[in-house]
Structures are given as C-alpha cells and as structure tokens.
Design a protein around this motif. Structure first.
Motif, PDB file in Angstrom:
ATOM      1  N   ASP A 285     -23.942 -22.401 -18.406  1.00  6.93           N
ATOM      2  CA  ASP A 285     -24.106 -21.891 -17.041  1.00  6.93           C
ATOM      3  C   ASP A 285     -25.494 -22.228 -16.504  1.00  6.93           C
ATOM      4  N   THR A 286     -25.735 -23.518 -16.382  1.00 10.16           N
ATOM      5  CA  THR A 286     -27.070 -23.997 -16.007  1.00 10.16           C
ATOM      6  C   THR A 286     -27.366 -23.849 -14.510  1.00 10.16           C
ATOM      7  N   HIS A 287     -26.378 -23.382 -13.737  1.00  8.80           N
ATOM      8  CA  HIS A 287     -26.628 -23.180 -12.302  1.00  8.80           C
ATOM      9  C   HIS A 287     -27.518 -21.955 -12.059  1.00  8.80           C
ATOM     10  N   LEU A 288     -27.665 -21.127 -13.096  1.00 10.03           N
ATOM     11  CA  LEU A 288     -28.533 -19.947 -12.994  1.00 10.03           C
ATOM     12  C   LEU A 288     -29.868 -20.224 -13.679  1.00 10.03           C
ATOM     13  N   PRO A 289     -30.924 -19.547 -13.270  1.00  7.01           N
ATOM     14  CA  PRO A 289     -32.224 -19.729 -13.926  1.00  7.01           C
ATOM     15  C   PRO A 289     -32.131 -19.342 -15.396  1.00  7.01           C
ATOM     16  N   TYR A 290     -32.791 -20.107 -16.254  1.00 10.67           N
ATOM     17  CA  TYR A 290     -32.760 -19.805 -17.688  1.00 10.67           C
ATOM     18  C   TYR A 290     -33.748 -18.706 -18.027  1.00 10.67           C
ATOM     19  N   VAL A 291     -33.348 -17.827 -18.920  1.00  6.61           N
ATOM     20  CA  VAL A 291     -34.255 -16.815 -19.457  1.00  6.61           C
ATOM     21  C   VAL A 291     -33.973 -16.700 -20.949  1.00  6.61           C
TER      22      VAL A 291
ATOM     23  N   LYS B 192     -45.423  -9.736 -18.466  1.00  6.36           N
ATOM     24  CA  LYS B 192     -44.422  -8.975 -17.719  1.00  6.36           C
ATOM     25  C   LYS B 192     -43.496  -9.878 -16.903  1.00  6.36           C
ATOM     26  N   TYR B 193     -43.791 -11.192 -16.883  1.00  6.77           N
ATOM     27  CA  TYR B 193     -43.073 -12.084 -15.977  1.00  6.77           C
ATOM     28  C   TYR B 193     -41.602 -12.226 -16.328  1.00  6.77           C
ATOM     29  N   GLN B 194     -41.296 -12.315 -17.658  1.00 11.70           N
ATOM     30  CA  GLN B 194     -39.907 -12.514 -18.044  1.00 11.70           C
ATOM     31  C   GLN B 194     -39.021 -11.393 -17.506  1.00 11.70           C
ATOM     32  N   GLY B 195     -39.478 -10.148 -17.646  1.00  7.13           N
ATOM     33  CA  GLY B 195     -38.704  -9.034 -17.125  1.00  7.13           C
ATOM     34  C   GLY B 195     -38.575  -9.086 -15.618  1.00  7.13           C
ATOM     35  N   MET B 196     -39.672  -9.468 -14.936  1.00  8.28           N
ATOM     36  CA  MET B 196     -39.649  -9.580 -13.481  1.00  8.28           C
ATOM     37  C   MET B 196     -38.701 -10.686 -13.038  1.00  8.28           C
TER      38      MET B 196
ATOM     39  N   ARG C   3     -34.067 -11.506  -9.515  1.00  5.89           N
ATOM     40  CA  ARG C   3     -32.935 -12.395  -9.227  1.00  5.89           C
ATOM     41  C   ARG C   3     -31.623 -11.641  -9.444  1.00  5.89           C
ATOM     42  N   PRO C   4     -31.042 -11.101  -8.387  1.00  7.78           N
ATOM     43  CA  PRO C   4     -29.813 -10.299  -8.517  1.00  7.78           C
ATOM     44  C   PRO C   4     -28.674 -11.035  -9.204  1.00  7.78           C
ATOM     45  N   ASP C   5     -28.522 -12.356  -8.940  1.00  6.65           N
ATOM     46  CA  ASP C   5     -27.416 -13.107  -9.540  1.00  6.65           C
ATOM     47  C   ASP C   5     -27.596 -13.222 -11.057  1.00  6.65           C
ATOM     48  N   LEU C   6     -28.827 -13.484 -11.496  1.00 10.02           N
ATOM     49  CA  LEU C   6     -29.111 -13.568 -12.928  1.00 10.02           C
ATOM     50  C   LEU C   6     -28.958 -12.204 -13.587  1.00 10.02           C
ATOM     51  N   ARG C   7     -29.431 -11.172 -12.918  1.00 10.88           N
ATOM     52  CA  ARG C   7     -29.327  -9.814 -13.453  1.00 10.88           C
ATOM     53  C   ARG C   7     -27.863  -9.398 -13.604  1.00 10.88           C
ATOM     54  N   ALA C   8     -27.053  -9.707 -12.586  1.00 13.06           N
ATOM     55  CA  ALA C   8     -25.627  -9.358 -12.639  1.00 13.06           C
ATOM     56  C   ALA C   8     -24.915 -10.102 -13.762  1.00 13.06           C
ATOM     57  N   TYR C   9     -25.300 -11.363 -13.983  1.00 11.12           N
ATOM     58  CA  TYR C   9     -24.719 -12.179 -15.055  1.00 11.12           C
ATOM     59  C   TYR C   9     -25.005 -11.546 -16.420  1.00 11.12           C
ATOM     60  N   ILE C  10     -26.258 -11.169 -16.632  1.00 14.68           N
ATOM     61  CA  ILE C  10     -26.664 -10.583 -17.912  1.00 14.68           C
ATOM     62  C   ILE C  10     -25.954  -9.251 -18.150  1.00 14.68           C
ATOM     63  N   ILE C  11     -25.898  -8.424 -17.119  1.00 13.80           N
ATOM     64  CA  ILE C  11     -25.249  -7.114 -17.254  1.00 13.80           C
ATOM     65  C   ILE C  11     -23.757  -7.280 -17.553  1.00 13.80           C
TER      66      ILE C  11
ATOM     67  N   GLU D  87     -26.871 -14.720 -27.339  1.00  9.94           N
ATOM     68  CA  GLU D  87     -25.678 -15.442 -26.906  1.00  9.94           C
ATOM     69  C   GLU D  87     -25.700 -15.675 -25.400  1.00  9.94           C
ATOM     70  N   ILE D  88     -26.162 -14.693 -24.653  1.00  3.76           N
ATOM     71  CA  ILE D  88     -26.270 -14.844 -23.198  1.00  3.76           C
ATOM     72  C   ILE D  88     -27.289 -15.918 -22.850  1.00  3.76           C
ATOM     73  N   SER D  89     -28.427 -15.891 -23.521  1.00  2.00           N
ATOM     74  CA  SER D  89     -29.476 -16.880 -23.272  1.00  2.00           C
ATOM     75  C   SER D  89     -28.994 -18.287 -23.591  1.00  2.00           C
ATOM     76  N   GLY D  90     -28.315 -18.422 -24.728  1.00  2.00           N
ATOM     77  CA  GLY D  90     -27.801 -19.743 -25.112  1.00  2.00           C
ATOM     78  C   GLY D  90     -26.785 -20.265 -24.125  1.00  2.00           C
ATOM     79  N   ARG D  91     -25.950 -19.373 -23.611  1.00  2.00           N
ATOM     80  CA  ARG D  91     -24.941 -19.778 -22.624  1.00  2.00           C
ATOM     81  C   ARG D  91     -25.614 -20.241 -21.339  1.00  2.00           C
ATOM     82  N   LEU D  92     -26.676 -19.563 -20.953  1.00  2.00           N
ATOM     83  CA  LEU D  92     -27.421 -19.960 -19.754  1.00  2.00           C
ATOM     84  C   LEU D  92     -28.037 -21.348 -19.924  1.00  2.00           C
ATOM     85  N   ARG D  93     -28.521 -21.622 -21.129  1.00  2.00           N
ATOM     86  CA  ARG D  93     -29.176 -22.908 -21.364  1.00  2.00           C
ATOM     87  C   ARG D  93     -28.177 -24.062 -21.506  1.00  2.00           C
TER      88      ARG D  93
END
Length: 323
Positions: A105-111, A68-72, A77-85, A96-102
């Motif tokens: 946009d590495t300033h945000l936590p990767y998921v 359940k950790y990935q969803g949590m 993290r409101p900033d990560l959640r807002a980015y994904i939305i 595509e969102i995950s790849g961009r994060l990695r």
C-alpha cells in the motif's frame, strides 16, 4: 539520583570544565550527576570543534523535537491513521502494518513499526493499545519462563536434525507444541500446534487431555494435511508416542534439549500470537472448534515480514505444500 535534562547553565559548566581537561567523572562530581550522563551528553551534542554549550542546547532541542515526529506523522494524516487503526482492529501487528505500507500500500506515507508503537504509546494512541498482541500501554521487557520437560524414550536430539531444517532452507520441517489450559480452571484440555518452520503455516487442534495417544492421534491427523519431512518436539510426556506419529506420516522426529524452548522458537512465537485470543489461564475447552478454526485462519492469512509480507497460506499454495 533523580533524572533531569541538562540546563543551559549546566551545559555551560560542562563546556568550561571540558576545556580545562577535566575528566567525565570529575565533571559529574561537580554537577552531582552520573559520569555516564556526561559521556552521553558529550557524544550526542558535541560538534567537530568540540563541546559548545549553545550548540549543544540546539542539538538537544532538535533531537527531542524529531523524536516526537513519527507519532505526529500519523496524527497529522487522517488517512494513514485510519489505515493503521483499521488493521489493528484486524489483529495485525504494527510490524505487519508497516511492512504492508512499504511493500504493497505504497499510496500512503510510510511509517516504521517503531513509529507506530511510538504513536500508540503516546496520548493519541493509548485507546488502541488493547488491540496490540500483549495489550500493553507502555513498552515492557519480555521475561522467559522455563517449561517443564520430561525425558522421552528413543528420542533423537535436535543436533542430528538436517541442516535444511535448521536454516529453514526447505519446506516440510515442522515444530510442534501444546498450549495448556490454566491450572485454576481444572481443565485438562489443550491446544496442539503443528507449525512449518519455513512457511510459518500452522495447524491447530483441540485435544481433551495430554495423554500420549491423544496427542499422537491429533498430530497424525494434522500432519496428513500438509507436506511433512521432520517434526521437532519438546520433552513433554505427551510426545511419548512420537514413533507412532513418525511411522504414520513417514517422517523423522527430533527433540529439543531440556529447558531449551528457544530451539523451536517459531512455534513458541506462534503460541504468543494465539494468546491474544486465548489468554493465559483460560480453559481451552471453553473455545469451540469453530472459534479455533477462526484463529487458525487468522494465523495463516496474516502477512508476515519473514515471508516478504505474503501470508503463510499463500506460500503453501505457491509451493504445493497442501495435501
């Protein structure tokens, strides 16, 4: 057989019977469950010193919490959640969102993409599931549907296509397909696609019908805007005039085997991406040229994992493939 997690008493019984060298099938018979469940429990929760009920319970509890950790991670993290939305609203896929994060946009936590899907399919993300390409609320296995194929005169089989086209080592090797209007609409209009296998760049054009001359004219017009070396068709009758296209563009044409749409999977995948804007059963004629151009722009300006998260347009520009 109704599924349930093993209880503490069942795990204790498994431990006792295993020490007595009972087989998995024998233990399953005693507990009234499948032998595969026993095997899975032993593989997952046994320790180096063997299967111990208390330790197995702890390992199972930790694994369930971690699942359940990935969803949590997104929810907490409101900033990560807002980015994904935000990018879901822009019609980006979780991958595509995950790849961009990695990569960018590495300033945000990767998921991971899997983590994003897990969050979307949870109670927290259900409201955003309609933004997914397939608009599903739970995972679902893909099902294939064979398309009708027709024999084409003077066709050259895909087995004779250059190796550089097969392995995507060179640009300019294209695939084409048509996306039809729904039968119930009574419309003959269709969408013709021309897609570069390596660059993933796509040209779209609406055609009023599937007459070979109409389709050939559309392909010729689109083909003159990009570097073209070969075109791979399916066996639809609309591709009957493939020799006219080959002569106009100075390219070689090849054909998939009947009922083998996977042989040009790149353009088939692109049609799947277009379906979020033009659902199955729709009348293609109901969409204006401006709306189709907007879809084409989205396809060519969305980052792709296979391109190192560059957009198809960026790749075409870098390699001087636009004419």
């Amino acid at each position: 057989m109704k599924y349930h997690h093993f209880t503490s008493s069942e795990r204790l019984e498994i431990s006792i019977l295993k020490k007595k060298n009972y087989s998995n099938r024998a233990i399953a018979s005693v507990l009234g469950c499948s032998h595969t469940s026993i095997g899975r429990e032993l593989r997952r929760n046994a320790m180096k010193k063997g299967y111990v009920a208390r330790n197995a319970k702890m390992k199972a509890r930790v694994r369930r919490k971690q699942s359940k950790y990935q969803g949590m991670r997104i929810q907490d993290r409101p900033d990560l959640r807002a980015y994904i939305i935000h990018y879901l609203h822009a019609q980006w896929t979780p991958e595509e969102i995950s790849g961009r994060l990695r990569e960018v946009d590495t300033h945000l936590p990767y998921v991971s993409a899997k983590g994003i899907y897990k969050w979307l399919y949870s109670a927290w993300g259900q409201r955003y599931c309609p933004l997914l390409p397939k608009q599903r609320y739970t995972p679902k296995k893909k099902t294939g549907k064979k398309a009708k194929r027709e024999m084409i005169p003077n066709r050259v089989g895909i087995e004779k296509r250059p190796e550089e086209a097969n392995n995507r080592s060179a640009y300019g090797h294209l695939e084409t397909d048509t996306m039809l209007s729904g039968r119930k609409t009574g419309s003959r209009a269709a969408l013709t696609l021309l897609h570069d296998r390596k660059a993933r760049f796509t040209c779209l054009k609406r055609i009023p019908n599937l007459k070979p001359s109409t389709n050939a004219k559309a392909l010729t017009k689109m083909g003159k805007t990009i570097v073209s070396l070969t075109i791979t068709h399916d066996n639809g009758i609309e591709n009957k005039n493939h020799e006219d296209v080959a002569e106009a563009l100075s390219v070689k044409t090849f054909f998939c085997n009947p009922y083998s749409s996977w042989e040009k999977g790149s353009v088939e995948n692109t049609i799947g991406r277009i379906r979020r804007f033009i659902p199955k059963g729709s009348d293609v004629n109901a969409y204006t040229n401006k709306e189709i151009a907007k879809i084409e722009h989205w396809l060519n300006h969305t980052p792709r994992k296979c391109l190192g998260y560059k957009t198809p347009y960026e790749v075409m520009l870098e390699n001087n493939l636009l004419q």
